[in-house]
Every structure is written in structure tokens, then in C-alpha cells.
Design a protein around this motif. Structure first.
Motif, PDB file in Angstrom:
ATOM      1  N   UNK A 126      77.440  83.635 -20.383  1.00  0.00           N
ATOM      2  CA  UNK A 126      78.695  83.698 -20.835  1.00  0.00           C
ATOM      3  C   UNK A 126      79.399  83.275 -19.439  1.00  0.00           C
ATOM      4  N   UNK A 127      79.169  83.461 -18.462  1.00  0.00           N
ATOM      5  CA  UNK A 127      80.240  83.056 -17.214  1.00  0.00           C
ATOM      6  C   UNK A 127      79.935  81.408 -17.128  1.00  0.00           C
ATOM      7  N   UNK A 128      78.815  80.915 -17.691  1.00  0.00           N
ATOM      8  CA  UNK A 128      78.701  79.456 -17.381  1.00  0.00           C
ATOM      9  C   UNK A 128      79.752  78.775 -18.605  1.00  0.00           C
ATOM     10  N   UNK A 129      79.717  79.406 -19.947  1.00  0.00           N
ATOM     11  CA  UNK A 129      80.836  78.922 -21.208  1.00  0.00           C
ATOM     12  C   UNK A 129      82.006  79.391 -20.341  1.00  0.00           C
ATOM     13  N   UNK A 130      82.221  80.351 -19.908  1.00  0.00           N
ATOM     14  CA  UNK A 130      83.786  80.722 -19.464  1.00  0.00           C
ATOM     15  C   UNK A 130      84.173  79.597 -18.434  1.00  0.00           C
ATOM     16  N   UNK A 131      83.206  79.090 -17.305  1.00  0.00           N
ATOM     17  CA  UNK A 131      83.415  78.060 -16.663  1.00  0.00           C
ATOM     18  C   UNK A 131      83.939  76.942 -17.339  1.00  0.00           C
ATOM     19  N   UNK A 132      83.056  76.627 -18.342  1.00  0.00           N
ATOM     20  CA  UNK A 132      83.204  75.263 -19.029  1.00  0.00           C
ATOM     21  C   UNK A 132      84.452  75.371 -19.962  1.00  0.00           C
ATOM     22  N   UNK A 133      84.879  76.223 -20.389  1.00  0.00           N
ATOM     23  CA  UNK A 133      86.061  76.405 -20.935  1.00  0.00           C
ATOM     24  C   UNK A 133      87.353  76.258 -20.106  1.00  0.00           C
ATOM     25  N   UNK A 134      87.358  76.154 -18.820  1.00  0.00           N
ATOM     26  CA  UNK A 134      88.597  76.095 -18.003  1.00  0.00           C
ATOM     27  C   UNK A 134      88.851  74.579 -18.202  1.00  0.00           C
ATOM     28  N   UNK A 135      87.617  73.783 -18.587  1.00  0.00           N
ATOM     29  CA  UNK A 135      88.127  72.340 -18.429  1.00  0.00           C
ATOM     30  C   UNK A 135      88.477  72.024 -19.858  1.00  0.00           C
ATOM     31  N   UNK A 136      88.576  72.869 -20.774  1.00  0.00           N
ATOM     32  CA  UNK A 136      89.095  72.300 -22.127  1.00  0.00           C
ATOM     33  C   UNK A 136      90.527  72.798 -22.280  1.00  0.00           C
ATOM     34  N   UNK A 137      91.239  72.435 -23.275  1.00  0.00           N
ATOM     35  CA  UNK A 137      92.506  72.548 -23.442  1.00  0.00           C
ATOM     36  C   UNK A 137      92.951  73.144 -24.791  1.00  0.00           C
ATOM     37  N   UNK A 138      94.131  73.375 -25.253  1.00  0.00           N
ATOM     38  CA  UNK A 138      94.677  73.877 -26.230  1.00  0.00           C
ATOM     39  C   UNK A 138      95.816  73.086 -26.799  1.00  0.00           C
ATOM     40  N   UNK A 139      95.565  72.831 -28.288  1.00  0.00           N
ATOM     41  CA  UNK A 139      96.560  72.162 -29.098  1.00  0.00           C
ATOM     42  C   UNK A 139      96.912  72.551 -30.104  1.00  0.00           C
ATOM     43  N   UNK A 140      97.936  73.009 -30.435  1.00  0.00           N
ATOM     44  CA  UNK A 140      98.479  73.640 -31.625  1.00  0.00           C
ATOM     45  C   UNK A 140      97.811  74.807 -32.287  1.00  0.00           C
ATOM     46  N   UNK A 141      97.368  75.734 -31.124  1.00  0.00           N
ATOM     47  CA  UNK A 141      96.627  76.841 -31.548  1.00  0.00           C
ATOM     48  C   UNK A 141      95.173  76.655 -31.613  1.00  0.00           C
ATOM     49  N   UNK A 142      94.616  75.492 -31.368  1.00  0.00           N
ATOM     50  CA  UNK A 142      93.078  75.384 -31.537  1.00  0.00           C
ATOM     51  C   UNK A 142      92.933  74.694 -30.271  1.00  0.00           C
ATOM     52  N   UNK A 143      91.340  75.116 -29.922  1.00  0.00           N
ATOM     53  CA  UNK A 143      90.782  74.743 -28.667  1.00  0.00           C
ATOM     54  C   UNK A 143      90.210  73.183 -28.643  1.00  0.00           C
ATOM     55  N   UNK A 144      90.715  72.578 -27.732  1.00  0.00           N
ATOM     56  CA  UNK A 144      90.042  71.125 -27.722  1.00  0.00           C
ATOM     57  C   UNK A 144      88.763  70.886 -26.874  1.00  0.00           C
ATOM     58  N   UNK A 145      87.567  70.696 -27.326  1.00  0.00           N
ATOM     59  CA  UNK A 145      86.622  70.388 -26.381  1.00  0.00           C
ATOM     60  C   UNK A 145      86.485  69.283 -25.700  1.00  0.00           C
ATOM     61  N   UNK A 146      87.654  68.630 -25.130  1.00  0.00           N
ATOM     62  CA  UNK A 146      87.436  67.599 -24.413  1.00  0.00           C
ATOM     63  C   UNK A 146      87.622  68.103 -22.862  1.00  0.00           C
ATOM     64  N   UNK A 147      86.707  67.383 -21.967  1.00  0.00           N
ATOM     65  CA  UNK A 147      86.817  67.866 -20.481  1.00  0.00           C
ATOM     66  C   UNK A 147      87.998  67.354 -19.844  1.00  0.00           C
TER      67      UNK A 147
END
Lengths: 290, 266
Positions: free
Chosen positions: A33-54
Motif C-alpha cells: 500500500x505504501x508503494x502504491x501510495x508513493x506511485x500515486x503521487x506521480x499521477x494526475x487527475x483529469x476531469x475526475x479520473x486518475x491519469x496513470x502517467x508519471x
């Protein structure tokens, strides 16, 4: 010969299995969970959906947006103040405990720690009602003639957060200071007395330096607990008492920007790790082992 | 610390009294108001009443939350005591990677709850696990595991090796030694750890708020109610909970103070 060769192999397999099983739970429910959480910090949000590009966008925003850094610093200063006030109150109390004999010492220590067991939410609520316009604090201050009329100085602002966190966290400062004071060998104090030092001199040159590790641990405890708290500021801070924890929490609620919230969490984690390391570094006991 | 000048003793006692007042006033407010009516910051001392306690028995919403909290607490205790004990045994057996493992176990306890809670929240979403009591139990277990682990490990490390060696000398197998020597010696530490785990789980608010589904535990329910203000029966509940937790604390202290090893007595 083959018989003696297979037993260590079977044992090694068994040993490996045990290791894998032991690591399974902590790795799956803590590390992943902590690793995924850290990974999330490099994602972004566009129109309410999470964009999985670093990207480093969240971190850039944190450092460049004029909103976040000031709140971050203010929160750090606030939590340092909480730690300082807690220690100023806890040190004399812990020192007083060590002057008591045997049973009384631990009975009083328990008495000062019992409030930790009380429901956290209820304590915040009770403190808020004490600090409020019609609360007991205002009643007392007006009664003593310190204030002309009840004041809103202590509710729904930074003062309220400071006071509430202090009241909640004092016990966490008392315990480490008490333990470090208790560990000081009596012979050192007696030697100082024999060599003609006054009580104040003994305190300043023997007791205080030897109890500083306890003070460092206490400061680190209180600071970490204060900076991670988002419920207390939410409840007593009102509109003006905005802390980092609240901003972080709001990213997962109203603001709905999980990746940015994850980046803010990384910033929080860095401060917390630094505080723990400082507490650990200065919290070691030196010179008390006789 | 002998021969303290009188003045400084008075000063220290005064500060200690101040600290005690500061710590106990937030506790006094709900307890006093569970027996007396408070209006505009004045306590009406003339008419003590148990009406709040009667009202509490009728408040099904709160009682349901209390039951949920107890269920979560029991599940957390079972999971954390079993896994905490096994992990402590693993550490004690000097197998590989034990320092790293211990570090991972301590992480959720050292990190602010908001970070542990949010990490779990995202994790549950990624693996498609709906937020429910199960996710709350997982959150609590991860949080209290370090305490149970530490309590059991400390007992293991203070246990004399001669007991285990004697058992092997007398011809017992590894399992027999574990069930009849090691486990009985750990039992009081496990009970103590279980009580601590329950107490932590009972009042856990920050992680729970983040990972809870529709069924909320008592602290989360209270948190939601706080925005609107509490009904007087909450004070009765708080007074009862405080009594209960103090009792638990006394019990935990009894179990955590190491017993004399049985062999020493005879």
C-alpha cells in the motif's frame, strides 16, 4: 550419502517457506500500500479520473503554488509550539513525580496517563466547549477580572488548535521525560551535593543535561502526533485555522485529487521521518549507565 | 533527589496540579453533564439525574455503533495476537531478514495515521475491495500489530533459554516444547498485548474514518454526530466507556508485569 544431502535441502525449502509466510502479511498490507501510495503521487487527475502517467507535476505544484508552502511552514511551527508547550508543562510535572517516594510516584504517573484512555473525539468536543464563548475558560477569565467580557480568542482559530493539541498530547511528553529523569543515578546527585553544589547548580549541571534525551524523545513524539492529526484542526480550527493535515485530508474529500494528496503525504512523511530521526539521535541516553 | 528547597517543591507541585487540572477538565465535562444539566456554562448542581443513562439504553443508533466497535475490536485482537506472536517467534528464531521485517511491522505505528489510512484506502481501491468492516479490521490490525509484536517479543527475549533446553533434554519434540513450554510462558504477554490492542482499536478514529464503509464504529459515529452537537445520553456513554477503559488498563498492567517463573517458586 544421498540421504544426508536431501535433509538440508528439505530444511532449506522449509526455511524459505517460513520466511515467505512471515513476510507475506506485512509486505502485502504495509509495504505494497505504501508503494502504491508513493506511485500515486506521480499521477494526475483529469476531469475526475486518475491519469496513470508519471509526472512530477504534483511536486512542482506543491513547491510553486503560493498556498501550500506557507501552510506547510505554519503547521510545522504550530506543531513545534505544541511540542514546546507540552514540554514546559510536562518537565516540572515529571520532575515532581521523581521526587515522590515509591508507590505515590507510580500512582500519580498513572493518574497523569489515564486521560489518554478517554475517547479522543469526546476530548476534542469537551475541550471545544471549555474554550468556547460560553465555556468555562471564558467564565474563569471574566470571573478573575482578566477579561472584560467573554472572548472568541480561543475557538475556531489557530489558538484553539494549539491549545487543544497541547491538552491532548501532554501525557505523551510526561512519560519519556519521567523515564529519563528516573534513570539518573542517585549517586551523581549525592556526589554533586557532597562537592558543595547548590540544588540549582546540581539541577542545571547534572539533572538537566542527563534528562535531555528524554526531552528530545518527548518533543519528537508530540511533534509527530500533532502534525499527523487532521481531525482536531478540522473540529476546532474553523475557517482561519487551516493546517497541512486538513489540506491533505480535503484532497481525498471535497477537492478530490488523490494524486496531489499523495504528494502532500510524501512531504508530510519526510517531515515526520526527519522528526523521528532527530528524536532518535538525541534521544539516546548517554552517561547514565553506572 | 533529596533536600529540595521548599519553594521549588511548591512550584513543582503547583505545575503538576495545573497539568492534572488541564488533563482532567476535558474528562470532567461529559461526566459531570451525564449526571447534571448544564446550561450556558453553568452546572445545575441541585438535581442529579440518571435520565441520560436511561436515554442511552434507547439510543439504538449508538448501541449499534458500539456493537460494531466491539466486533471490530475482537477481530482485530484475534488477528493481531496470532500474527504478532508468530512474527515475534520468527524474529526470535534469528531467521533471515528479521530486521527488515521488524521495520515493516513498525512502519504503520510510526507513520501518521493519515498516511497509513490513505495508503490502505488507495490499496483497497486498486485491488477492488469494497470499504466495509473487513477493511476497517485490516486497518486496525496493521496499526496495532506493532504493539502486540513488541509485547510478545520482549517476553520471549526475557524468557530463560534453560527452560527450552531442559524440555529438549527430557526428550520433548519441537512441537511439544512449543505447546507446553514456550506458549504457556508467553500467554500473559499475549493477554496483555490483546488488551492493549483492543484499547487502541476501540478508540482508533483517523484510520477508521478513511477506510470505513457504511457501518461505522463508535468513534466515527461520534465524529459525525459532533458537527450537530451531542445529545445528553452521549455523556452517559462516555462516562461508562471511561470506567470500562480504566478497568481494562488495570487488567493490562496486571498481565504485563512479568510473573515469577513457575520453576523458581518450587
Amino acid at each position: 550419502m544421498s540421504g544426508t544431502g536431501t535433509i538440508p535441502l528439505a530444511e532449506r525449502r522449509w526455511s524459505l517457506l517460513v520466511t515467505v509466510l512471515a513476510f507475506a502479511l506485512p509486505v502485502v498490507f504495509v509495504l505494497v500500500p505504501l508503494a502504491i501510495f508513493l506511485g500515486y503521487s506521480f499521477f494526475s487527475v483529469d476531469q475526475g479520473t486518475i491519469v496513470h502517467t508519471l509526472s512530477l507535476g504534483n511536486y512542482v505544484r506543491f513547491f510553486t503554488d503560493p498556498i501550500f508552502l506557507p501552510v506547510f511552514w505554519n503547521t510545522i511551527v504550530l506543531c513545534l509550539s505544541v511540542a514546546a508547550i507540552c514540554i514546559l508543562l510536562a518537565y516540572p510535572a515529571a520532575y515532581f513525580l521523581t521526587t515522590l517516594k515509591g508507590r505515590w510516584r507510580y500512582a500519580l504517573l498513572m493518574l497523569l496517563l489515564v486521560p489518554l484512555l478517554m475517547s479522543y473525539v469526546i476530548k476534542i468536543y469537551a475541550i471545544r466547549s471549555i474554550l468556547g464563548l460560553n465555556g468555562f475558560l471564558n467564565k474563569a477569565l471574566v470571573g478573575l477580572g482578566i477579561l472584560q467580557e467573554p472572548s472568541t480568542l480561543f475557538v475556531f482559530n489557530m489558538n484553539a488548535i494549539l491549545l487543544t493539541l497541547t491538552l491532548l498530547l501532554i501525557p505523551f511528553a510526561i512519560l519519556p521525560i519521567f523515564l529519563s529523569l528516573e534513570r539518573i543515578p542517585q549517586v551523581l546527585l549525592r556526589a554533586s551535593d557532597d562537592l558543595g553544589a547548590s540544588g540549582l547548580q546540581t539541577f542545571l549541571r547534572i539533572t538537566l543535561p542527563l534528562s535531555l534525551p528524554g526531552v528530545a524523545s518527548a518533543a519528537s513524539f508530540v511533534f509527530v502526533l500533532a502534525i499527523g492529526d487532521f481531525l482536531t484542526p478540522q473540529m476546532v480550527g474553523g475557517i482561519s485555522g487551516f493546517t497541512f493535515g486538513r489540506i491533505l485530508y480535503s484532497q481525498f474529500g471535497t477537492a478530490y485529487n488523490w494524486p496531489f494528496g499523495a504528494a502532500l503525504s510524501v512531504a508530510l512523511a519526510v517531515v515526520v521521518i526527519a522528526a523521528i530521526l532527530v528524536g532518535e539521535r538525541f534521544g539516546r541516553n548517554r552517561g547514565t549507565a553506572i | 533527589m533529596t533536600a529540595l528547597p521548599r519553594l521549588s517543591t511548591v512550584f513543582l507541585a503547583a505545575i503538576t496540579t495545573l497539568v492534572a487540572v488541564l488533563l482532567y477538565s476535558p474528562l470532567a465535562v461529559p461526566i459531570v453533564s451525564s449526571f447534571f444539566t448544564i446550561a450556558h456554562g453553568n452546572v445545575d448542581w441541585s438535581s442529579p439525574t440518571l435520565a441520560t443513562y436511561v436515554a442511552l439504553a434507547e439510543n439504538h443508533d449508538i448501541l449499534a455503533a458500539l456493537r460494531t466497535t466491539l466486533i471490530v475490536g475482537v477481530c482485530t485482537v484475534i488477528l493481531s495476537v496470532v500474527s504478532g506472536t508468530l512474527l515475534a517467534l520468527y524474529y526470535h528464531s534469528r531467521r533471515s531478514g528479521r530486521t527488515l521485517l521488524q521495520f515493516i511491522i513498525f512502519l504503520p505505528f510510526l507513520m501518521p495515521p493519515i498516511i497509513s489510512g490513505l495508503a490502505l484506502l488507495i490499496f483497497f481501491r486498486e485491488i477492488g475491495l469494497e470499504r466495509s468492516l473487513l477493511t476497517v479490521v485490516i486497518g486496525h490490525t496493521v496499526f496495532v500489530l506493532a504493539i502486540v509484536y513488541r509485547t510478545v517479543l520482549m517476553r520471549l527475549q526475557s524468557m530463560s533459554r534453560t527452560l527450552v533446553e531442559a524440555s529438549y533434554d527430557l526428550g520433548a519434540t519441537g512441537w511439544q516444547t512449543f505447546w507446553r513450554i514456550v506458549l504457556p510462558n508467553l500467554s500473559s504477554a499475549m493477554v496483555g498485548g490483546a488488551i492493549l490492542a483492543f484499547a487502541l482499536s476501540f478508540d482508533e478514529t483517523m484510520i477508521t474514518i478513511l477506510v470505513t464503509g457504511t457501518q461505522s464504529t463508535l468513534p466515527v459515529r461520534l465524529w459525525a454526530m459532533m458537527r450537530l452537537g451531542f445529545s445528553p445520553d452521549i455523556n452517559a456513554l462516555v462516562a461508562l466507556i471511561l470506567m470500562f477503559t480504566v478497568l481494562l488498563c488495570v487488567l493490562a498492567a496486571r498481565f504485563l508485569i512479568p510473573r515469577q517463573v513457575a520453576t523458581e517458586r518450587t
